[in-house]
Design a protein around this motif. Structure first.
Motif, PDB file in Angstrom:
ATOM      1  N   SER A   4     -15.459  -7.885 -13.470  1.00 16.45           N
ATOM      2  CA  SER A   4     -14.330  -7.413 -14.272  1.00 16.45           C
ATOM      3  C   SER A   4     -14.261  -5.884 -14.272  1.00 16.45           C
ATOM      4  O   SER A   4     -13.172  -5.319 -14.319  1.00 16.45           O
ATOM      5  CB  SER A   4     -14.392  -7.964 -15.697  1.00 16.45           C
ATOM      6  OG  SER A   4     -15.527  -7.494 -16.359  1.00 16.45           O
ATOM      7  N   TYR A  11      -7.779  -1.871 -10.056  1.00 18.94           N
ATOM      8  CA  TYR A  11      -6.420  -1.898 -10.598  1.00 18.94           C
ATOM      9  C   TYR A  11      -5.984  -0.484 -10.992  1.00 18.94           C
ATOM     10  O   TYR A  11      -4.886  -0.048 -10.626  1.00 18.94           O
ATOM     11  CB  TYR A  11      -6.359  -2.843 -11.800  1.00 18.94           C
ATOM     12  CG  TYR A  11      -5.022  -2.837 -12.498  1.00 18.94           C
ATOM     13  CD1 TYR A  11      -3.948  -3.554 -11.986  1.00 18.94           C
ATOM     14  CD2 TYR A  11      -4.826  -2.099 -13.661  1.00 18.94           C
ATOM     15  CE1 TYR A  11      -2.711  -3.543 -12.607  1.00 18.94           C
ATOM     16  CE2 TYR A  11      -3.587  -2.088 -14.299  1.00 18.94           C
ATOM     17  CZ  TYR A  11      -2.543  -2.809 -13.770  1.00 18.94           C
ATOM     18  OH  TYR A  11      -1.323  -2.784 -14.390  1.00 18.94           O
ATOM     19  N   LYS A  37      -9.263 -11.769  -8.512  1.00 17.53           N
ATOM     20  CA  LYS A  37      -8.571 -12.379  -9.658  1.00 17.53           C
ATOM     21  C   LYS A  37      -7.139 -12.719  -9.227  1.00 17.53           C
ATOM     22  O   LYS A  37      -6.189 -11.989  -9.540  1.00 17.53           O
ATOM     23  CB  LYS A  37      -8.589 -11.361 -10.809  1.00 17.53           C
ATOM     24  CG  LYS A  37      -8.279 -11.924 -12.157  1.00 17.53           C
ATOM     25  CD  LYS A  37      -8.439 -10.824 -13.234  1.00 17.53           C
ATOM     26  CE  LYS A  37      -7.958 -11.323 -14.561  1.00 17.53           C
ATOM     27  NZ  LYS A  37      -7.941 -10.252 -15.560  1.00 17.53           N
ATOM     28  N   ASP A  40      -3.751 -12.473 -11.521  1.00 18.89           N
ATOM     29  CA  ASP A  40      -3.565 -11.333 -12.412  1.00 18.89           C
ATOM     30  C   ASP A  40      -2.090 -10.897 -12.401  1.00 18.89           C
ATOM     31  O   ASP A  40      -1.590 -10.366 -11.410  1.00 18.89           O
ATOM     32  CB  ASP A  40      -4.476 -10.171 -12.000  1.00 18.89           C
ATOM     33  CG  ASP A  40      -4.450  -9.060 -13.024  1.00 18.89           C
ATOM     34  OD1 ASP A  40      -5.068  -9.231 -14.089  1.00 18.89           O
ATOM     35  OD2 ASP A  40      -3.782  -8.042 -12.762  1.00 18.89           O
ATOM     36  N   THR A  43      -1.190  -7.124 -11.771  1.00 18.78           N
ATOM     37  CA  THR A  43      -1.403  -6.733 -10.371  1.00 18.78           C
ATOM     38  C   THR A  43      -0.332  -7.340  -9.468  1.00 18.78           C
ATOM     39  O   THR A  43       0.200  -6.647  -8.585  1.00 18.78           O
ATOM     40  CB  THR A  43      -2.810  -7.158  -9.906  1.00 18.78           C
ATOM     41  OG1 THR A  43      -3.779  -6.603 -10.806  1.00 18.78           O
ATOM     42  CG2 THR A  43      -3.099  -6.651  -8.503  1.00 18.78           C
TER      43      THR A  43
END
Length: 179
Positions: A4, A11, A37, A40, A43
């Protein structure tokens, strides 16, 4: 956890690269985030916007559609999908996307502005003027954007359009207009 942290770092770097105009670097960052991910929404939205800047409209639409599968009520995604559809010339579908955004957030001035753009593209002046009036009532800063947006060039000297603006800004004058 480290994944994360990596996702957040990538990001944020993607956003920074995008603002700096380093579109390919931003795209690489967003692709890495989506590898870690895949769902997301932010994103997918940002990568879709990058694809629009690069005139890769089908890829942009794919990102917006994928994100909307997770959250079909996200007004930013619906608006961006509408803008992509407009760029693609799918004016009726773009209108539907903007109207969906309005259903979810009736106070979203960007959704009303997009609706006006779609109505203009569909040659529906009266509906476009209504949507612009709502937009300007919600956020008067869109007046300047309307004058700068080539979509609305046909309205620049339209007396009904100018009357809408004068209700919001009583002493509004366009350059060269007689008093």
């Amino acid at each position: 956890d480290s994944d994360s942290k990596n996702v957040n770092a990538l990001y944020n770097r993607g956003r920074a690269n995008s603002r700096l105009g380093a579109l390919e670097d931003a795209l690489a960052d967003y692709n890495q985030v989506l590898n870690l991910k895949p769902e997301d929404l932010d994103t997918l939205n940002n990568r879709g916007l990058l694809y629009m800047q690069k005139e890769e409209i089908d890829k942009a639409l794919e990102d917006f559609e994928t994100a909307l599968l997770s959250d079909g009520t996200d007004t930013a995604l619906l608006i961006n999908k509408g803008l992509a559809l407009l760029k693609k010339g799918e004016n009726q579908n773009s209108l539907l996307s903007f109207q969906q955004a309005i259903e979810h957030d009736p106070e979203d001035s960007a959704a009303h502005f997009g609706t006006a753009k779609a109505f203009i593209a569909l040659n529906n002046r009266d509906e476009a003027l209504q949507a612009l009036q709502t937009t300007f009532n919600l956020d008067a800063s869109y007046i300047e954007e309307a004058f700068e947006d080539p979509s609305f060039s046909q309205l620049a000297n339209d007396s009904d359009f100018l009357d809408i603006i004068k209700v919001i800004i009583p002493n509004f004058r366009i350059i060269g207009e007689k008093k």
